[in-house]
Design a protein around this motif. Sequence first.
Motif, PDB file in Angstrom:
ATOM      1  N   CYS A  17      -7.388  -1.895   1.109  1.00 32.27           N
ATOM      2  CA  CYS A  17      -6.547  -2.130   2.337  1.00 32.27           C
ATOM      3  C   CYS A  17      -5.799  -3.348   1.859  1.00 32.27           C
ATOM      4  CB  CYS A  17      -7.169  -2.287   3.534  1.00 32.27           C
ATOM      5  SG  CYS A  17      -6.058  -3.090   4.977  1.00 32.27           S
ATOM      6  N   ARG A  18      -4.526  -3.360   1.524  1.00 37.96           N
ATOM      7  CA  ARG A  18      -3.776  -4.289   0.991  1.00 37.96           C
ATOM      8  C   ARG A  18      -3.393  -5.175   2.136  1.00 37.96           C
ATOM      9  NH1 ARG A  18      -2.718  -7.944  -2.574  1.00 37.96           N
ATOM     10  NH2 ARG A  18      -0.685  -8.190  -3.455  1.00 37.96           N
ATOM     11  N   CYS A  19      -3.429  -4.873   3.537  1.00 41.76           N
ATOM     12  CA  CYS A  19      -3.226  -5.976   4.234  1.00 41.76           C
ATOM     13  C   CYS A  19      -4.584  -6.557   4.574  1.00 41.76           C
ATOM     14  CB  CYS A  19      -2.826  -5.155   5.788  1.00 41.76           C
ATOM     15  SG  CYS A  19      -1.442  -4.246   5.628  1.00 41.76           S
ATOM     16  N   GLN A  37      -3.334  -3.169  10.489  1.00 40.87           N
ATOM     17  CA  GLN A  37      -2.209  -3.624  10.367  1.00 40.87           C
ATOM     18  C   GLN A  37      -0.888  -2.967   9.939  1.00 40.87           C
ATOM     19  OE1 GLN A  37      -2.648  -7.646   8.263  1.00 40.87           O
ATOM     20  NE2 GLN A  37      -4.455  -7.997   9.170  1.00 40.87           N
ATOM     21  N   CYS A  38      -0.753  -2.916   8.684  1.00 42.29           N
ATOM     22  CA  CYS A  38       0.471  -2.063   8.378  1.00 42.29           C
ATOM     23  C   CYS A  38       0.029  -0.463   8.644  1.00 42.29           C
ATOM     24  CB  CYS A  38       1.150  -2.122   7.304  1.00 42.29           C
ATOM     25  SG  CYS A  38       0.087  -1.464   5.585  1.00 42.29           S
ATOM     26  N   GLY A  39      -1.310   0.011   8.604  1.00 42.15           N
ATOM     27  CA  GLY A  39      -1.824   1.103   9.018  1.00 42.15           C
ATOM     28  C   GLY A  39      -1.879   2.056   7.915  1.00 42.15           C
ATOM     29  N   TYR A  40      -1.196   1.711   6.785  1.00 38.96           N
ATOM     30  CA  TYR A  40      -1.134   2.867   5.679  1.00 38.96           C
ATOM     31  C   TYR A  40      -2.167   3.243   5.359  1.00 38.96           C
ATOM     32  CZ  TYR A  40       1.404   5.555   2.013  1.00 38.96           C
ATOM     33  OH  TYR A  40       1.902   6.462   1.263  1.00 38.96           O
ATOM     34  N   CYS A  41      -3.405   2.402   4.969  1.00 34.84           N
ATOM     35  CA  CYS A  41      -4.653   2.874   4.363  1.00 34.84           C
ATOM     36  C   CYS A  41      -5.621   3.587   5.411  1.00 34.84           C
ATOM     37  CB  CYS A  41      -5.193   1.522   3.648  1.00 34.84           C
ATOM     38  SG  CYS A  41      -5.955   0.509   5.216  1.00 34.84           S
ATOM     39  N   GLN A  42      -5.150   3.388   6.650  1.00 35.91           N
ATOM     40  CA  GLN A  42      -6.234   3.787   7.630  1.00 35.91           C
ATOM     41  C   GLN A  42      -6.485   5.331   7.648  1.00 35.91           C
ATOM     42  OE1 GLN A  42      -7.872   1.154   8.625  1.00 35.91           O
ATOM     43  NE2 GLN A  42      -6.517  -0.439   8.167  1.00 35.91           N
ATOM     44  N   THR A  78      -7.614  -5.735   6.011  1.00 38.07           N
ATOM     45  CA  THR A  78      -8.468  -5.432   7.462  1.00 38.07           C
ATOM     46  C   THR A  78      -9.738  -5.113   7.145  1.00 38.07           C
ATOM     47  OG1 THR A  78      -8.033  -2.951   7.134  1.00 38.07           O
ATOM     48  CG2 THR A  78      -6.243  -4.386   8.316  1.00 38.07           C
ATOM     49  N   MET A 116       0.899  -1.079   0.165  1.00 37.94           N
ATOM     50  CA  MET A 116      -0.059  -0.012  -0.055  1.00 37.94           C
ATOM     51  C   MET A 116       0.864   1.311   0.075  1.00 37.94           C
ATOM     52  SD  MET A 116      -3.399   0.147  -0.062  1.00 37.94           S
ATOM     53  CE  MET A 116      -3.880   1.789  -0.861  1.00 37.94           C
TER      54      MET A 116
HETATM   55  S1  FES Z   1      -3.518  -1.725   7.053  1.00 42.08           S
HETATM   56 FE1  FES Z   1      -2.264  -1.998   5.717  1.00 42.08          FE
HETATM   57  S2  FES Z   1      -3.034  -1.358   3.830  1.00 42.08           S
HETATM   58 FE2  FES Z   1      -4.697  -1.241   5.393  1.00 42.08          FE
END
Ligand code: FES
Lengths: 755, 152
Positions: free
Chosen positions: B130-132, B95-100, B134, A377
């Motif tokens: 969200c690639r992770c 998770q990684c948080g990037y999209c949040q 969630t 992402m």
């Molecule tokens: S938490 Fe990683 S892309 Fe959404």
Amino acid sequence: MAKLNVSRRKFLVGGILVGGALAVGYGFLREGEPDNAALTATTEEGEIALNAWVKVDRNGIVTVAVPRAEMGQGVYTALAMLVAEEMEANFDDIVVEQAPIADIYANITMIKDSLPFSDGHHQGEETVGAWGMAKVARTLGVQATGGSTSVRDAWIPMREAGATAKAMLVQAAARDWDVPAGEITVENGVISHAASGASGGFGDFVERAASEAVTTTPTLKDSRDFKLIGKPQMRVDIPEKVDGTAVFGVDVEVEGMAHAAVKLAPVFGGTLASHDAEAVRGMPGVIAVVPFDIGVAVVANSFWRAKTAVEALPASFNDGPAKDYSSAGILTLLEESLDSDDARVYSEDGDAAAAITASAQPVHAVYKAPFLAHACMEPMNCTAKVTETGVEIWMPNQAPTLVKWFAEKFADVPAENVTVHTTLLGGGFGRRAEIDLVYLAVTIAKAVKGRPVKLIWTRENDIQHDIYRPAAVSRFDGALGPDGRITGWANRIASQSVSGSFTERLLPWAAMDMPDNTTSEGAADIPYEFANRMVDHVPVKLPIPVGFWRSVGHSYNAFFTESFMDEMAHAAGKDPIEFRLAHLEGHRDFADVLRKLAEVSRWSEPLPPGRGRGVALHESFSSIVGQVVEVTANGSKEVTVDKVYCVVDCGAVVNPDTVTAQMEGGILFGLTAALYGEIEIEGGAVVNSNFPDYEMVRLAGCPEIEVHLAQSGRRLGGIGEVATPPIAPALANALFAATGERIRELPISKNGFIA
Amino acid sequence: MLKLDINGASYDVDVEDDTPLLWVLRDTVNLKGTKFGCGIAACGACTVHLDGAPVRSCSYPVADAVGAKITTIEGIGGDKLSAVQQAWIEEQVPQCGYCQSGMIMAVSALLAENPAPSDDDIAESITNICRCGTYPRIKKAIKRAAQLQGGD
Ligand code: FES
Ligand code: FES
């Protein structure tokens, strides 16, 4: 790993006072070094060279240095829990810090599993070959996050560090209060002595504890006494991820920083032929135009200006050696290579060929899987500052040691003048173990002398210049006996070698034509018992860069093997779960997962027409995952994935909520690939460019997911990758159940299904 | 010079009119909570509010934002966490948080307009990537946020 630590090499856990805090480190000693060498060595900044796993300050705050990259897999929390558990610390007093590079953090398990000469998947760490490999990994000093190994590697050392810190604090308190250490108890960060009523916090004994004798053999808690491990804990990295303050690589801000964007040779292996820097020099904010071998960069005072200018920059490219390749052509080539004489055997038992020839009705099938991109992402990025004498890197990466090595090489500066800062990662999935962005950022930063430059790739750069999950083709021949059991199983896979491609890219001096376990993982090591088995692999060299993609070889081999198991079950006229169970004698843990799966998914209850259930069972990274998918497919082949049941046995569980989250995430990652994932190559260049043509599962298409933990007590397995492999075959098997159509190529759109 | 109203503060920015709002927020105003994911309005990572409405700022020229009240992840909760952010912690979403950041902004806009959205409403309006993976937790957290806001 504990066995190795104790019996095969010297190790040391000890305490020292650093800036008023008690630091407990863990080190490996080289031959001939005195026992205290590790703790007395200091770096220029006055920190302990071997680094601390655990630091306790005067306020009782416990800082845990986590030598792993946090990319959403909850590793900060899990590793902190290991320390807190043994320390009897209050989890709220734990602070997590990204650990700096240190040789002791070499992620031994990952390197060992992925290097070609590792000795298989089921023999554990205790074998001689593995030990030799571990030694190599440690000598290389590679600190990496991948292969779902973080908790497996840290399970003992992190706990030992916590136990040692506690023992030292207790000894200090005992001396202070003049009571026997054995009478002292520690709970929730409070040290107390019941008889005298004395009590205090960790912070009160920090200074005294540092002078306590080092405990070399801390006693670890019995798992029955765990208070934190195995209970859901709130992740420590979540608050900053909901208020926008989390700092990812793209967010790095360095004094005086400029921004860069690139245009790269579209064909793999291509080079820059010409460019016209003058055409963009007058554009707003442009600072420099930097040509290099494979492309050209514009450095500007904002990313948008750099990107606008680089897009406007006239440039032409020489085609690379990949010019004549297309993804369709590659699949044909791989299929043809199945007849090659160059196959490498990864598993052999009995005489599979004879059993198949003898069979009245052999089953035959060929499966295919496409190239895939990671599409993290957070777009790929790297910030670099290169001066005459040194280089500093800020980067979301999974392998800081590699980053350090290559930054040193690309910048041509002494190793001691290289600094690497690892930020949070907006996804990794294996992509961030590569060093291509280091090369680009250092090259660009060198050209603007001393000025830090932040290079960000666009999504188009990312999709078209990834290091891909290799395409693979797999052929099966299976024979059934009169009792409906498999009597012969021959499986040949053809693909590029990921380890080979990685080594060629990174360590060309070490590149050898070696076996690569990743090519056959999930095929050569399936648990089913067959009388005659042959699994081999034909390595095919292609000019397409391939690398580690969440679960690596398992990502395609699970689709191949578990789909073919389903075909065999169908040919035998057996229920797919019963059929698998019949081949799992002596594998109670696998059978338990399947039985639990059958129960939670109500496997035996019929579904209405148009709906179907499929099952898959797969072990990877020492964890067993079984999944049942329920799908609906209508007459126009429109597919809805309704529900996924997942049972996982990953041995001991540190944070159950993180295991559940990783199952959900791993399933959706694999589902995206099965439904949509395909990188298309034409004329040696990637055709896809951004999300609409490299589609992802979105909320509307997200099935309900139900995760169950099964615990057989097997050894600790990974969680970050293990849910990805089984979802594609479970889905394909469900579509077969619903429609009677067998899917032998991914994504499912190849069969005309529409997600 | 363009005058922007971001999270209640006023900023003068000297950029080309067609610069996407995203890059002005990130590089000029130094509010880095808003993320770049695709640059073509396809992922939602860059979602901010313009007068309360969700906008994918990577594809929104800054000049068009002049005169609007711009809200970013840094301003969505005021000086405490919003109900949506609170729900995100309680359900342990990132998770990684990037999209949040983008997710939270998109969901906040949805709940402002529709305090008790149905599953279909949610599926239709939350199209961020969200690639992770969630999404299962996002769905739960939206319901929880709706409750916290008293909309359910
Ligand atoms: S938490 Fe990683 S892309 Fe959404
Ligand atoms: S970055 Fe704006 S929608 Fe993806």
